[in-house]
Design a protein around this motif. Structure first.
Motif, PDB file in Angstrom:
ATOM      1  N   SER A   1      96.887  74.748  27.724  1.00  0.00           N
ATOM      2  CA  SER A   1      96.666  73.250  28.346  1.00  0.00           C
ATOM      3  C   SER A   1      97.863  73.174  29.496  1.00  0.00           C
ATOM      4  O   SER A   1      97.712  72.697  30.547  1.00  0.00           O
ATOM      5  CB  SER A   1      96.939  72.137  27.603  1.00  0.00           C
ATOM      6  N   ALA A   2      99.159  73.597  29.191  1.00  0.00           N
ATOM      7  CA  ALA A   2      99.995  73.489  30.156  1.00  0.00           C
ATOM      8  C   ALA A   2      99.940  74.282  31.417  1.00  0.00           C
ATOM      9  O   ALA A   2      99.917  73.935  32.620  1.00  0.00           O
ATOM     10  CB  ALA A   2     101.403  73.916  29.673  1.00  0.00           C
ATOM     11  N   LYS A   3      99.367  75.546  31.151  1.00  0.00           N
ATOM     12  CA  LYS A   3      99.099  76.408  31.984  1.00  0.00           C
ATOM     13  C   LYS A   3      97.916  76.186  33.072  1.00  0.00           C
ATOM     14  O   LYS A   3      98.032  76.225  34.136  1.00  0.00           O
ATOM     15  CB  LYS A   3      98.639  77.781  31.456  1.00  0.00           C
ATOM     16  N   GLU A   4      96.904  75.451  32.452  1.00  0.00           N
ATOM     17  CA  GLU A   4      95.940  74.730  33.246  1.00  0.00           C
ATOM     18  C   GLU A   4      96.451  73.727  34.369  1.00  0.00           C
ATOM     19  O   GLU A   4      95.755  73.621  35.288  1.00  0.00           O
ATOM     20  CB  GLU A   4      94.732  74.235  32.329  1.00  0.00           C
ATOM     21  N   VAL A   5      97.237  72.749  33.520  1.00  0.00           N
ATOM     22  CA  VAL A   5      97.806  71.704  34.348  1.00  0.00           C
ATOM     23  C   VAL A   5      98.312  72.519  35.816  1.00  0.00           C
ATOM     24  O   VAL A   5      98.599  72.193  36.992  1.00  0.00           O
ATOM     25  CB  VAL A   5      98.646  70.774  33.910  1.00  0.00           C
ATOM     26  N   VAL A   6      99.373  73.566  35.397  1.00  0.00           N
ATOM     27  CA  VAL A   6     100.044  74.469  36.325  1.00  0.00           C
ATOM     28  C   VAL A   6      99.184  74.743  37.427  1.00  0.00           C
ATOM     29  O   VAL A   6      99.401  74.970  38.638  1.00  0.00           O
ATOM     30  CB  VAL A   6     100.938  75.614  35.663  1.00  0.00           C
ATOM     31  N   ASN A   7      98.284  75.358  36.929  1.00  0.00           N
ATOM     32  CA  ASN A   7      96.990  76.025  37.923  1.00  0.00           C
ATOM     33  C   ASN A   7      96.429  74.979  38.674  1.00  0.00           C
ATOM     34  O   ASN A   7      96.244  75.248  40.038  1.00  0.00           O
ATOM     35  CB  ASN A   7      96.064  76.764  37.004  1.00  0.00           C
ATOM     36  N   THR A   8      95.926  73.888  38.167  1.00  0.00           N
ATOM     37  CA  THR A   8      95.603  72.733  38.844  1.00  0.00           C
ATOM     38  C   THR A   8      96.587  72.233  39.957  1.00  0.00           C
ATOM     39  O   THR A   8      96.107  72.007  41.279  1.00  0.00           O
ATOM     40  CB  THR A   8      95.081  71.644  38.107  1.00  0.00           C
ATOM     41  N   ARG A   9      97.731  72.215  39.882  1.00  0.00           N
ATOM     42  CA  ARG A   9      98.929  71.618  40.741  1.00  0.00           C
ATOM     43  C   ARG A   9      99.117  72.691  41.677  1.00  0.00           C
ATOM     44  O   ARG A   9      99.430  72.396  42.895  1.00  0.00           O
ATOM     45  CB  ARG A   9     100.103  71.315  39.843  1.00  0.00           C
ATOM     46  N   ASN A  10      98.968  73.982  41.298  1.00  0.00           N
ATOM     47  CA  ASN A  10      99.191  74.961  42.122  1.00  0.00           C
ATOM     48  C   ASN A  10      98.130  75.145  43.232  1.00  0.00           C
ATOM     49  O   ASN A  10      98.284  75.311  44.501  1.00  0.00           O
ATOM     50  CB  ASN A  10      99.054  76.417  41.319  1.00  0.00           C
ATOM     51  N   LYS A  11      96.765  74.871  42.765  1.00  0.00           N
ATOM     52  CA  LYS A  11      95.681  74.874  43.859  1.00  0.00           C
ATOM     53  C   LYS A  11      95.839  73.795  44.736  1.00  0.00           C
ATOM     54  O   LYS A  11      95.630  73.756  45.905  1.00  0.00           O
ATOM     55  CB  LYS A  11      94.459  75.012  42.997  1.00  0.00           C
ATOM     56  N   GLN A  12      96.108  72.506  44.104  1.00  0.00           N
ATOM     57  CA  GLN A  12      96.104  71.366  44.803  1.00  0.00           C
ATOM     58  C   GLN A  12      97.462  71.645  46.027  1.00  0.00           C
ATOM     59  O   GLN A  12      97.570  71.162  47.263  1.00  0.00           O
ATOM     60  CB  GLN A  12      96.663  70.183  44.269  1.00  0.00           C
ATOM     61  N   MET A  13      98.401  72.198  45.500  1.00  0.00           N
ATOM     62  CA  MET A  13      99.564  72.624  46.517  1.00  0.00           C
ATOM     63  C   MET A  13      99.239  73.660  47.717  1.00  0.00           C
ATOM     64  O   MET A  13      99.692  73.234  48.855  1.00  0.00           O
ATOM     65  CB  MET A  13     100.880  72.901  45.724  1.00  0.00           C
TER      66      MET A  13
END
Length: 556
Positions: free
Chosen positions: A31-43
């Motif tokens: 779950s934490a990795k998905e959030v990181v992935n989402t924030r990385n894509k947004q960034m």
């Protein structure tokens, strides 16, 4: 599941195994990795969502804003500039045509006064008129991106004939207003033929040869926009208020195998007390008067001249037509068009019968410029320059100019040529008087008579040229006024385009801002969010790692 009793209460205690703890830890890490992935894509993309399912509301709004922005950008970046360039090309062409007309007016001012007295001046004026006539409607073929600007939506065709087409044949229907177009015109009969021998000089003594005496006759006329007509097929005249299909005066000739026979040598056509006679040229018209060889029109008579395209009215006919504010509809055939002449299909209802190769046409050869009620059919090219806003960017040639100015220049050149020829005759006879072979008193006496006749012819033609040029000043000014009105209309369209461009530009900026707010993320905020998510992810990894280090062996 373990059960125990405490103070009379039954308590269920769930047994938690290491596997369960490890599974929960793995789930939390993912779950934490998905959030990181989402924030990385947004960034990296600086967009709020990567796919519609991320946030359907944002996705739908984004699609709508993108569509609106695409439309507004099309208006701002393509349609409006394209329309502006079209108007600029049209404006330049009209200004050039107006300049030519203004030059013609300047010549008319000089020709109506004493500015062109010498023979060399008149020849210079003739050369100028010929050059101006060639240049007059060359601008009529002005094009923008290979699309002619004065031909309505038939942008792949030229307005004028670009070369002589001797075989091309049209059947043309032209309607003329008596009130607006009927004018008084001077016609001249007689032609001084300069003698070349002594015998010819004194020939009138025995009535072997008469010295021609020029005669002027004035009649009202209508002038077709083309000359050198093959045949006049029909003439129908309606008085004001006549709404029926039956004209008040009607002349119709017989057609055989597509060719009309308008020969009236065997007798004039008659209708409602008026008659019509057709002549090939003005010489035939004059020769119809077997006694005086004078161009005459009887009071109740109409004369049509094929060579000049003139419809000439007797006094009674002219008065009747003017009183009743009549409208004359004439159909005629014409074969052969010169370079620079306007194509009939842009001005009249007509049928192209034979093309430039001599081939007979049977289909797709009819052109309609007026509807059944006589209303002009416009062929507008409209550009969409904003939402629910269009503008007609083309100017049709028929709304600005027609062949009238060309015909006026023809008549002006003919008038100048007549004066030049008459002056040459007079100069020749004056030169003969100084030659020794004509030194006798008798020769000198007859040469004086020849000179008087030549002088009279010169005076008539010179006076006609001045009067014609004087009247043309007003005519050409009316043409210039019409072009000026068209230029004013273009200016209004350009102003409208300019205002619309400002408004559409503001609208585009607004939509872009809304799209940015809907689609894009704040880079500084997403960096903070990414850092927080990454820190949480690292913490979950650390916690899971420590959890894995503890087993039952640590407590034995």
């Amino acid at each position: 599941m373990l059960e125990s009793v405490t103070n009379g209460l039954e308590v269920s205690i769930m047994r938690v195994t290491n596997k369960m703890i490890m599974n929960n830890s793995a789930s939390n890490i993912n779950s934490a990795k998905e959030v990181v992935n989402t924030r990385n894509k947004q960034m990296t993309s600086q967009k709020r969502i990567d796919k519609p399912s991320d946030d359907p509301v944002i996705a739908v709004r984004s699609l709508r804003l993108a569509t609106t922005l695409s439309q507004v950008s099309q208006y701002y970046s393509k349609n409006i500039p394209d329309a502006n360039q079209w108007l600029d090309i049209t404006e330049t062409a009209l200004i050039n045509i107006k300049d030519v007309a203004t030059d013609c007016k300047t010549i008319c001012v000089g020709g109506s006064t004493d500015s062109y007295n010498s023979q060399s001046d008149r020849k210079t004026m003739l050369t100028q008129l010929e050059s101006l006539q060639k240049a007059l409607f060359a601008e009529g073929n002005a094009d923008y991106a290979n699309r002619t600007v004065f031909t309505g939506y038939r942008t792949n065709s030229n307005l004028t004939f670009t070369e002589d087409e001797t075989k091309t044949k049209y059947r043309i229907d032209q309607t003329l207003s008596i009130e607006d177009l009927m004018e008084e015109h001077r016609y001249y009969s007689g032609n001084v033929v300069v003698p070349t021998t002594e015998a010819e000089v004194i020939a009138p003594k025995d009535n072997a040869t008469l010295i021609s005496d020029i005669t002027e006759t004035d009649y009202y006329r209508l002038r077709l926009n083309y000359k050198d007509i093959d045949s006049v097929n029909s003439i129908n005249i309606k008085y004001e208020g006549n709404t029926s299909d039956t004209p008040d005066i009607s002349f119709a000739f017989t057609e055989t195998n597509g060719v009309y026979n308008d020969d009236t040598s065997g007798g004039a056509l008659t209708s409602n007390g008026f008659s019509l006679r057709v002549y090939e040229n003005e010489t035939d018209w004059a020769n119809a008067d077997t006694t005086d060889k004078v161009k005459k029109v009887e009071n109740n008579e109409i004369v049509f001249i094929r060579q000049t395209g003139d419809i000439i009215f007797g006094d009674t006919v002219a008065s009747t037509l003017k009183t009743n504010k009549a409208e004359l509809a004439v159909q005629y055939d014409k074969t052969g068009f010169k370079e620079g002449q306007l194509r009939p299909e842009y001005y009249y209802n007509c049928t192209k019968m034979i093309d430039s190769t001599g081939a007979t046409l049977t289909s797709n050869n009819e052109y309609t410029k007026f509807d059944a009620n006589g209303n002009v059919i416009h062929f507008d090219i409209e550009y969409t320059i904003a939402a629910n806003q269009t503008i007609a960017i083309n100017t049709e040639a028929s709304d600005v100019f027609d062949s009238s100015l060309q015909r006026d220049l023809d008549e002006m050149m003919n008038a100048v040529q007549r004066v030049i020829a008459a002056y040459d005759k007079l100069d020749t006879i004056q030169g003969m008087k100084s030659e020794t072979q004509y030194a006798s008193d008798e020769d000198q006496e007859w040469l004086d008579k020849w000179q008087d006749a030549a002088q009279k012819e010169y005076d008539y033609y010179n006076n006609n040229m001045r009067k014609l040029f004087d009247s043309e000043i007003g005519n050409i000014q009316s043409y210039c006024d019409k072009i000026t009105l068209a230029l004013t209309d273009l200016g209004c369209k350009e102003q409208s385009l300019s205002l619309t461009k400002v408004r559409v530009g503001d609208q585009r900026e607004t939509v872009q801002q809304l799209q940015t707010e809907n689609d894009d993320v704040d880079l500084s905020q997403i960096i903070i969010d990414y850092t927080a998510a990454y820190t949480a992810y690292q913490a979950s990894l650390t916690a899971a790692g420590k959890l894995g280090d503890s087993t039952l062996l640590n407590y034995i």
